[in-house]
Design a protein around this motif. Structure first.
Motif, PDB file in Angstrom:
ATOM      1  N   HIS A  28       5.271  14.882   0.926  1.00  0.00           N
ATOM      2  CA  HIS A  28       4.504  13.850   0.699  1.00  0.00           C
ATOM      3  C   HIS A  28       3.536  13.620   1.763  1.00  0.00           C
ATOM      4  CE1 HIS A  28       2.804  10.459  -1.560  1.00  0.00           C
ATOM      5  NE2 HIS A  28       2.605   9.814  -0.353  1.00  0.00           N
ATOM      6  N   GLU A  29       2.165  13.564   1.781  1.00  0.00           N
ATOM      7  CA  GLU A  29       1.290  13.541   2.824  1.00  0.00           C
ATOM      8  C   GLU A  29       1.990  14.573   3.937  1.00  0.00           C
ATOM      9  OE1 GLU A  29      -1.392  12.139   2.796  1.00  0.00           O
ATOM     10  OE2 GLU A  29      -1.294  11.039   0.840  1.00  0.00           O
TER      11      GLU A  29
ATOM     12  N   GLY B 293      10.365   4.862  -0.446  1.00  0.00           N
ATOM     13  CA  GLY B 293      10.834   6.236  -0.646  1.00  0.00           C
ATOM     14  C   GLY B 293       9.950   7.247  -0.537  1.00  0.00           C
ATOM     15  N   SER B 294       9.245   7.755  -1.451  1.00  0.00           N
ATOM     16  CA  SER B 294       8.146   8.787  -1.520  1.00  0.00           C
ATOM     17  C   SER B 294       7.337   8.757  -0.319  1.00  0.00           C
ATOM     18  CB  SER B 294       7.492   8.934  -2.760  1.00  0.00           C
ATOM     19  OG  SER B 294       8.305   9.195  -3.852  1.00  0.00           O
ATOM     20  N   ASN B 295       6.858   7.685  -0.142  1.00  0.00           N
ATOM     21  CA  ASN B 295       5.784   7.571   1.362  1.00  0.00           C
ATOM     22  C   ASN B 295       6.395   7.475   2.473  1.00  0.00           C
ATOM     23  OD1 ASN B 295       2.821   6.398  -0.044  1.00  0.00           O
ATOM     24  ND2 ASN B 295       4.355   6.486  -1.562  1.00  0.00           N
ATOM     25  N   GLY B 296       7.706   8.145   2.515  1.00  0.00           N
ATOM     26  CA  GLY B 296       8.300   8.127   3.860  1.00  0.00           C
ATOM     27  C   GLY B 296       9.464   7.616   4.409  1.00  0.00           C
ATOM     28  N   VAL B 297      10.403   7.244   3.460  1.00  0.00           N
ATOM     29  CA  VAL B 297      11.724   6.564   3.827  1.00  0.00           C
ATOM     30  C   VAL B 297      11.521   5.634   4.926  1.00  0.00           C
ATOM     31  CG1 VAL B 297      14.117   6.799   4.338  1.00  0.00           C
ATOM     32  CG2 VAL B 297      12.756   8.468   2.922  1.00  0.00           C
TER      33      VAL B 297
ATOM     34  N   TYR C 270       1.006  -1.170   0.110  1.00  0.00           N
ATOM     35  CA  TYR C 270      -0.050   0.184  -0.148  1.00  0.00           C
ATOM     36  C   TYR C 270       0.919   1.251   0.006  1.00  0.00           C
ATOM     37  CZ  TYR C 270      -4.340  -2.491   0.519  1.00  0.00           C
ATOM     38  OH  TYR C 270      -5.360  -3.405   0.310  1.00  0.00           O
ATOM     39  N   ARG C 271       1.930   1.367   0.879  1.00  0.00           N
ATOM     40  CA  ARG C 271       2.852   2.398   1.071  1.00  0.00           C
ATOM     41  C   ARG C 271       3.833   2.425  -0.080  1.00  0.00           C
ATOM     42  NH1 ARG C 271       1.542   1.441   6.362  1.00  0.00           N
ATOM     43  NH2 ARG C 271       0.050   2.396   7.104  1.00  0.00           N
ATOM     44  N   SER C 272       3.348   2.656  -1.175  1.00  0.00           N
ATOM     45  CA  SER C 272       4.406   2.640  -2.174  1.00  0.00           C
ATOM     46  C   SER C 272       4.233   3.268  -3.410  1.00  0.00           C
ATOM     47  CB  SER C 272       4.624   0.982  -2.499  1.00  0.00           C
ATOM     48  OG  SER C 272       3.642   0.623  -3.472  1.00  0.00           O
ATOM     49  N   TYR C 273       5.184   3.712  -4.222  1.00  0.00           N
ATOM     50  CA  TYR C 273       4.915   4.439  -5.483  1.00  0.00           C
ATOM     51  C   TYR C 273       6.049   3.645  -6.426  1.00  0.00           C
ATOM     52  CZ  TYR C 273       4.791   7.837  -9.192  1.00  0.00           C
ATOM     53  OH  TYR C 273       4.709   8.286 -10.572  1.00  0.00           O
ATOM     54  N   HIS C 274       5.518   3.204  -7.462  1.00  0.00           N
ATOM     55  CA  HIS C 274       6.314   2.260  -8.425  1.00  0.00           C
ATOM     56  C   HIS C 274       5.959   3.043  -9.996  1.00  0.00           C
ATOM     57  CE1 HIS C 274       7.163  -0.842  -5.579  1.00  0.00           C
ATOM     58  NE2 HIS C 274       5.823  -0.843  -5.543  1.00  0.00           N
ATOM     59  N   GLY C 275       5.631   4.280 -10.205  1.00  0.00           N
ATOM     60  CA  GLY C 275       5.455   4.850 -11.241  1.00  0.00           C
ATOM     61  C   GLY C 275       4.012   5.200 -11.562  1.00  0.00           C
ATOM     62  N   SER C 276       3.599   6.017 -12.776  1.00  0.00           N
ATOM     63  CA  SER C 276       2.297   6.480 -13.034  1.00  0.00           C
ATOM     64  C   SER C 276       1.765   5.953 -14.407  1.00  0.00           C
ATOM     65  CB  SER C 276       2.371   8.187 -13.043  1.00  0.00           C
ATOM     66  OG  SER C 276       3.033   8.391 -14.342  1.00  0.00           O
TER      67      SER C 276
END
Ligand code: PLP
Length: 440
Positions: free
Chosen positions: A405-406, A215-219, A135-141
């Motif tokens: 982020h957030e 990463g983006s979701n908060g290291v 859930y807490r992830s970003y892998h691209g758009s």
């Protein structure tokens, strides 16, 4: 053109990412060098996010610029079907920097298509279709990468791709249970993950995809033994372990790849950003020798016009050489230790700082309304008043360029930053956190 003319034309013809277009007022940057940016009025900013955590060697690196020019003089583009020198050399350099189980590389344009191709290869190799990610992830758009991403930026792509399943990552700071130790947290999260894998029918799961360190979701750094445990679950059920090192890789954490902090060897690694530091865009997927051998006799159904673009590969070769010749890892570890100490100090000093998480030169400062309740400064996914944007604006006005982020401020300067430069920047942050203290 004047700064105002550039901004007006930009806003008239360009669509900007992740924003309502009305009311945008982008900075007009006209010069970038080292860790600094300058706007059209000559004001200087410290680039404390390395752009999008990709400008690892900073701006205006002479070696990389020269390598691109030299390559451009020879030829700029030859299609991926040809064997060309920069592509051959860079693939070799990438594999030499990976664990000994890794075999070959497939180059892409960036991180999203690296992940798209990583999951495609895992599906082809295993003959299975399900992909698990967090859930807490970003892998691209892009469509596939956006659907493995778990955070709100995936909502625009829903309904999602059938068989793409999410699980919760070990975010100990915000867990309802309080654990006695990292090991206890690891045990809890691994048991949950294994249970979910079993309930999903393991023989249908091709891969588990994770940012090695979110990463983006908060290291979010996994607790001791967690990644090793995920590796074990993957081995037990024949699932491919894909580590997304797009942001975490290439020296950011104080090692070449973040998985080196743990005792694991992934089956597939996606990478981008720091392989060229943005001088020319490039990404890629490294696969194990077993997977590479599979494609000796099976068609690799993947292809991109610009796979392994020669200019990008020339930039990549120069960039990887620079990491070594400039002893970047040493700097990350030395200055990163100072960053960690300073952030611990900020956490003690400021009522608004709930948690700080850092590794190498990569960190997140999590802002809260109340340290005891951990109530986030802004509710999840709903910063309607633009509170975080105003904090970031205040930083930028004072010459500290970054993004949030957030309820988190990302601090991830170029890996060439000196201790003195870091101290100057963190002083600015200290001041702005004081403003936030007064606000809560
Ligand atoms: N994976 C991770 C971990 C990222 O942080 C990003 C971008 O920030 C991506 C993938 C997507 O990369 P790109 O924007 O190059 O497509």
């Amino acid at each position: 053109m004047t700064g105002q003319e550039i901004r007006d034309m930009d806003l008239k013809y360009n669509l900007h990412s992740w924003s309502k277009q009305k009311g945008l007022k982008p900075l007009v940057i006209t010069k970038a060098e080292g860790i600094y940016l300058w706007d059209s009025d000559g004001k200087r900013y410290m680039d404390m996010s390395s752009e999008l955590v990709n400008a690892n060697v900073g701006h205006g690196n002479k070696e990389i610029v020269e390598a691109i020019k030299e390559q451009a003089d020879k030829y700029c583009f030859l299609s991926p079907g040809f064997a060309v020198e920069p592509r051959a050399i860079l693939a070799k350099m990438v594999i030499e920097r990976m664990p000994d189980n890794m075999g070959k590389v497939f180059f892409t344009n960036g991180g999203a298509d690296a992940n798209e191709n990583a999951i495609k290869m895992a599906r082809l190799y295993t003959g299975r279709y399900k992909i698990m990610s967090r859930y807490r992830s970003y892998h691209g758009s892009s469509f596939g990468a956006g659907n493995i991403s778990g955070e709100p930026r995936r909502y625009a792509l829903e309904p999602g791709i059938p068989g793409f399943i999410k699980f919760f990552d070990p975010y100990v700071y915000r867990e309802a249970i309080s654990f006695d130790s990292e090991e206890a947290a690891t045990k809890f999260y691994l048991a949950k993950l294994r249970e979910q894998v079993v309930y999903e029918n393991p023989s249908s799961i091709a891969a588990i995809v994770m940012e090695t360190i979110t990463g983006s979701n908060g290291v979010i750094i996994p607790p001791k033994g967690y990644l090793e445990g995920v590796r074990k679950i993957c081995d037990e059920f024949g699932i491919m372990m894909i580590c997304d090192e797009v942001m975490a890789g290439w020296c950011r954490t104080g090692k070449m790849f973040a998985f080196e902090h743990f005792n694991v060897k992934p089956d597939i690694v996606s990478f981008a950003k720091g392989i060229t530091c943005g001088y020319v865009q490039l990404g890629g997927v490294a696969v194990s020798k077993d997977i590479a051998a599979f494609f000796d006799d099976h068609v690799l159904s993947c292809g991109l016009t610009y796979s392994g673009h020669p200019l990008a590969c020339a930039a990549g070769i120069a960039c990887l050489k620079y990491y070594d010749s400039a002893h970047i890892l040493e700097n990350v570890n030395a200055v990163g230790a100072v960053l960690g100490e300073l952030e611990e100090g900020l956490k003690e000093k400021h009522a608004c700082v709930g948690d700080v998480r850092y590794i190498g030169l990569w960190s997140a400062i999590e802002l809260v309304k109340d340290k005891n309740t951990k109530e986030p400064l802004v509710p999840y996914g709903k910063d309607e008043q633009g509170v975080m944007a105003s904090i970031v604006q205040s930083l930028i006005r004072k010459g500290f360029y970054t993004y949030s982020h957030e309820n988190m401020i990302i601090v991830a300067p170029p890996l060439i930053i000196t201790k003195e430069q870091l101290l100057e920047a963190m002083d600015i942050l200290d001041g702005v956190l004081g403003e936030v203290d007064a606000m809560i």
